[in-house]
Design an enzyme around this catalytic site. Sequence first.
Site, PDB file in Angstrom:
ATOM      1  N   CYS A   1      -3.389  18.716  -6.095  1.00  0.00           N
ATOM      2  CA  CYS A   1      -2.562  17.572  -6.490  1.00  0.00           C
ATOM      3  C   CYS A   1      -2.731  16.414  -5.524  1.00  0.00           C
ATOM      4  O   CYS A   1      -3.211  16.573  -4.407  1.00  0.00           O
ATOM      5  CB  CYS A   1      -1.078  17.966  -6.497  1.00  0.00           C
ATOM      6  SG  CYS A   1      -0.686  19.420  -7.496  1.00  0.00           S
TER       7      CYS A   1
ATOM      8  N   CYS B   1      -6.568  -6.656   9.970  1.00  0.00           N
ATOM      9  CA  CYS B   1      -5.527  -6.417  10.964  1.00  0.00           C
ATOM     10  C   CYS B   1      -5.394  -4.934  11.292  1.00  0.00           C
ATOM     11  O   CYS B   1      -4.832  -4.569  12.321  1.00  0.00           O
ATOM     12  CB  CYS B   1      -4.196  -7.004  10.495  1.00  0.00           C
ATOM     13  SG  CYS B   1      -3.643  -6.421   8.888  1.00  0.00           S
TER      14      CYS B   1
END
EC number: 2.1.1.63
Length: 355
Positions: free
Chosen positions: A36, A317
């Site tokens: 999952c 960043c």
Amino acid sequence: MISAANQQEYYQALLDKKSEYEGVFYVGVKTTGVFCRPTCPARKPKIENCEFYETAEEALLASFRPCKRCRPLSHPNQVSDLVRLLVDAVEDNPEKRWTNQDFQKLSVDASTARRQFKKRFGMTFVEYARARRMGLALKQIREGDAVIDAQLSTGYESSSGFRDAFSRIMGAAPTRSGHHHILKASWLDTRLGPMMAIADDEALYLLEFVDRRGLEREVERLRLRTKSAIIPGYTAPIRSIERELGAYFDGKLTEFKTPLFLLGSPFQQEVWDQLLRIPPGRTSSYGEIAAAMGRPTAYRAVAQANGANQLAIVIPCHRVINTSGELGGYGGGLSRKQWLLNHEKSMSAARKEEY
């Protein structure tokens, strides 16, 4: 091999269904034989029944089959068939004003459509269709058509209704919109989860992960500072960044060419320019950036400018870390920051091997 500490971190993310871990890991459940994504809505297994993998391929090779509930082989938040059907219907007849009878003709439940559009786009289907009509009306007005012609061609019989609807969506009445700036916003699916891109016809203004805290305030601030209306849609820069992000996540691109509009103070723009100089696969600290700018004591201001960046990944960043070597902060979540750094190191290493 995923460390024990990371396994504990990933298990907690699984329990909390943290969307910022999308694409960072997959979990194989030994008791069911399925694997999952982190945000799977199914009942959570015990940690001793979990095996964690960095890629879906690894989980498949370990004999786990994809979960039918969270569909780990599809993009997170993939558009449903219903949403796709209705989006196509709007494009077939964008001037249409939708009624319950129109939904019935498509065998669609209006309340289901409203919920799915609200979840996916942050607006109901009727609001989406209205925004599309308004976009067409604005285009007509910008091309010189009379307001009344735009009003009638987009399905509004009342001029006051047209003006009110226009104001709600665009932020200005038609008669005052002669030089009104239009930005378009699109939802982009990526390996690390959905992102929002906002651009005009010339440049990209914003690129952020949809689940970033405070994104709504960023978008509103952008709208006010640029005196723009923001409506759903695509532009050439959005198409460009969508292609480039795909190549980036596939490990085939390290430098973005999409034109950017940097909305910031001269100091902020100087900081962002320094960020663009950090090579992929490398990191820098706030102090190092301040020193490179000739302002060695301005590292706190550099950190603030770094956090004000509205173009995630493109202006990197995420390549800025603390002087101690710790990751520091990141608006998209530290798990994404670590994944991006690892991804870029892998790309950099692969390029060196080629030469």
